[in-house]
Write an enzyme that holds these catalytic residues in place. Structure first.
Site, PDB file in Angstrom:
ATOM      1  N   LYS A  74      -6.302   3.473  18.607  1.00 41.01           N
ATOM      2  CA  LYS A  74      -6.336   4.318  17.406  1.00 41.01           C
ATOM      3  C   LYS A  74      -7.746   4.892  17.202  1.00 41.01           C
ATOM      4  CE  LYS A  74      -5.620   5.877  13.212  1.00 41.01           C
ATOM      5  NZ  LYS A  74      -4.990   7.135  12.957  1.00 41.01           N
ATOM      6  N   GLY A  79       0.835  -1.205   0.000  1.00 40.88           N
ATOM      7  CA  GLY A  79       0.000   0.000   0.000  1.00 40.88           C
ATOM      8  C   GLY A  79       0.862   1.244   0.000  1.00 40.88           C
ATOM      9  N   ALA A  80       0.822   1.998  -1.126  1.00 40.99           N
ATOM     10  CA  ALA A  80       1.699   3.165  -1.280  1.00 40.99           C
ATOM     11  C   ALA A  80       0.899   4.460  -1.166  1.00 40.99           C
ATOM     12  CB  ALA A  80       2.407   3.106  -2.637  1.00 40.99           C
ATOM     13  N   CYS A 131     -10.060   9.801   8.294  1.00 38.08           N
ATOM     14  CA  CYS A 131     -10.170   8.909   9.456  1.00 38.08           C
ATOM     15  C   CYS A 131     -11.297   9.213  10.430  1.00 38.08           C
ATOM     16  CB  CYS A 131      -8.849   8.897  10.243  1.00 38.08           C
ATOM     17  SG  CYS A 131      -7.564   8.014   9.380  1.00 38.08           S
ATOM     18  N   ALA A 133      -8.474   7.457  19.962  1.00 44.25           N
ATOM     19  CA  ALA A 133      -7.767   8.743  19.810  1.00 44.25           C
ATOM     20  C   ALA A 133      -8.484   9.623  18.785  1.00 44.25           C
ATOM     21  CB  ALA A 133      -6.317   8.499  19.382  1.00 44.25           C
ATOM     22  N   PHE A 139      -0.487   7.527  13.836  1.00 40.77           N
ATOM     23  CA  PHE A 139      -1.149   8.694  14.424  1.00 40.77           C
ATOM     24  C   PHE A 139      -0.700   9.967  13.706  1.00 40.77           C
ATOM     25  CE2 PHE A 139      -1.012   5.556  17.907  1.00 40.77           C
ATOM     26  CZ  PHE A 139      -2.356   5.533  18.264  1.00 40.77           C
ATOM     27  N   VAL A 163      -0.354   6.726   4.185  1.00 46.23           N
ATOM     28  CA  VAL A 163       0.307   6.174   5.372  1.00 46.23           C
ATOM     29  C   VAL A 163       1.583   5.439   4.966  1.00 46.23           C
ATOM     30  CG1 VAL A 163       0.084   4.545   7.284  1.00 46.23           C
ATOM     31  CG2 VAL A 163      -1.863   5.969   6.628  1.00 46.23           C
ATOM     32  N   SER A 208      -2.916  -0.059   8.625  1.00 43.05           N
ATOM     33  CA  SER A 208      -4.181   0.623   8.322  1.00 43.05           C
ATOM     34  C   SER A 208      -4.992   0.727   9.610  1.00 43.05           C
ATOM     35  CB  SER A 208      -5.026  -0.177   7.322  1.00 43.05           C
ATOM     36  OG  SER A 208      -4.242  -0.861   6.397  1.00 43.05           O
ATOM     37  N   ASP A 266       2.653  -1.777  -4.468  1.00 47.94           N
ATOM     38  CA  ASP A 266       1.254  -1.441  -4.705  1.00 47.94           C
ATOM     39  C   ASP A 266       0.884  -2.000  -6.066  1.00 47.94           C
ATOM     40  OD1 ASP A 266      -1.221   0.188  -5.285  1.00 47.94           O
ATOM     41  OD2 ASP A 266      -0.632   1.149  -3.395  1.00 47.94           O
TER      42      ASP A 266
END
Length: 480
Positions: A216, A8-9, A272, A219, A158, A12, A127, A33
């Site tokens: 996560k 996954g590029a 998010c 937060a 984060f 994140v 993720s 990816d």
């Protein structure tokens, strides 16, 4: 040499791996990816995402110990540690539609890891995933393992967009969750050793798997809750003549509360907050906790209310109609210093104005016309699927023009809406803008970035979130 591979590029995977490569020159880091255009962009001078400082980091390491490749299986099979940083969109159909996370991409990544692995591996969830995902992934890996041992770790990110590189260089904390078994502790230590190259040991927190996964979501829910709290106050401020900036400053000086995330605005956005709260709501419901679910739902309700309130205020102030009136939209990204438009409040505000037949002229220094048109024609949650799986936008919105200059956007406009707090908007020549607008000229500041008194002196009718209302606005009440 330790080998790390990240599947996954995106926002994140790319920055996180670039910083690991920079700080750990003896570790080989490959980001993989299936998207050829995305990998080509990472290998070019025009990176696929804009993030201050990212380009420098990538250029220092690329080709030395940082590589970007579409050969997913080769690099996964060679790696000692595999980070999984794939999309986890909100489900749009079936069980849990509109709330639950869709783990399709996660599951296919796990099955592929099991298929191609020839040696023991540490698999790291990067993720944002629902609590207990690790358990599901563990089952897939062990049932397909062919005698290979996999250890699953949760290492949530984060990062805040716009400051991601700074956040990676000096994180508040790095959180690593693992199984509380000898093998689990060993895997946690292996990942801890990577981060320990530059993060002080006291900033690396280790927990069990479930605590890391839930931390996560918690937060993000707490941060979004603060924004909704101050936005709820902004409505009350307008109704009573209080000033939300003064109120939030007074509240933020309490050391128990602190000043961060207390800026009233048109609403929160980003990939998010909403997704993670919906996820939290779904987990609560599944665990028989409807009261807790209801509590967190309110955070999103207030956010939606704030966006609607803004649109209603615009329309009501302009003689209750914006039909065929040109409205300039300054800023489309969900916050400054990023080109990211995921869940940006600008989408709902623009759709609300378009619903009243407004003609929009949009300017954002980092967002392309193609992206804006996609966002305005896409269904909810479609944005969170990989690009090649998103529906192609067959139609563009005719009432929308995208321009590359704030003065062009505002020329002949009846109103200006500021929806992103880009620094350049604070220094615009508002006298020039006023002279070239239709009268009465309105400014609706959704980010509280402009000097109200100055603009009123020029002749604008100004609405700013949570600030005492112009006499004009009191005479034209917005009915929610």
């Amino acid at each position: 040499m330790v080998k790390i591979c990240c599947i996954g590029a995106g926002y994140v995977g790319g920055p996180t791996m670039a910083v690991i490569a920079l700080k750990c020159p003896k570790i080989e880091v490959v980001v993989v990816d299936i998207s050829v255009p995305r990998i080509n962009a990472w290998n070019s001078d025009q990176l696929p995402i804009y993030e201050p400082g990212l380009e420098d980091v990538v250029k220092q390491c690329r080709g030395k110990n940082l590589f970007f490749s579409t050969d997913v299986e080769k690099h996964v099979s060679e790696a000692d540690i595999v980070f999984v940083s794939v999309n986890t969109p909100t489900k749009t159909r079936g069980l849990g539609a509109g709330k639950a996370a869709d783990l399709t991409y996660w599951e296919s990544a796990a099955r592929m890891i099991a298929d191609v692995s020839k040696s023991d591996k540490i698999v790291v969830e990067k993720s944002t995933v629902p609590v207990k995902t690790a358990e599901a992934i563990e089952k897939i890996l062990t049932h397909n393992s062919k005698g290979i041992n996999f250890q699953i770790l949760s290492n949530p990110e984060f990062l805040a967009e716009g400051t991601a590189i700074k956040d990676l260089f000096k994180p508040d904390r790095v959180l690593i969750g693992g199984r509380e078994t000898p093998e689990g502790f060993k895997a946690v230590k292996a990942l801890k050793d990577v981060y320990a190259h530059w993060v002080p040991e006291e900033n690396i927190i280790t927990t069990n798997l479930w605590s890391a996964e839930l931390s996560k979501l918690a937060a993000n829910a707490f941060l979004a809750q603060r924004i909704s709290s101050v936005n709820a106050m902004s409505a009350l401020c307008e109704a009573t003549g209080a000033d939300v900036s003064q109120v939030s400053y007074a509240v933020g000086t309490d050391s128990r509360i602190g000043p961060k995330f207390l800026n009233a605005s048109v609403g929160f956005g980003g990939s998010c907050f909403q997704k993670d709260i919906l996820n939290l709501v779904y987990i609560c419901e599944c665990n028989g906790l409807p009261e807790v679910a209801e509590y967190w739902k309110q955070v999103i309700k207030i956010n939606d209310y704030q966006k609607n309130r803004f649109v209603n205020r615009v329309v009501a102030s302009m003689f209750n109609t914006v039909a065929n009136k040109k409205v300039a939209i300054l800023g489309f990204a969900f916050k400054k210093d990023t080109g990211d438009t995921r869940e940006t409040p600008a989408i709902d505000v623009c759709k609300g104005l378009l619903g009243d037949k407004a003609q929009l002229s949009i300017y954002d220094p980092q967002v392309t016309e193609d992206q804006i048109q996609r966002d305005l024609t896409m269904n909810k949650f479609d944005w969170d699927h990989p690009l090649h799986l998103q529906p192609m936008s067959p139609s563009t919105v005719k009432q929308v023009s995208v321009v590359w200059d704030a003065y062009k956007a505002t020329k002949d406009a009846h109103a200006v809406c500021i929806l992103t707090e880009w620094d350049e908007f604070k220094t615009l020549d508002f006298q020039k803008i006023y002279d070239n607008m239709q009268k009465p000229a309105f400014i609706f500041d959704g980010r509280n970035v402009i000097n109200l008194d100055k603009l009123r002196e020029i002749g604008f009718i100004v609405y700013s979130i949570g600030k005492p209302l112009d006499a004009w606005l009191k005479d034209m009440p917005a009915v929610a």
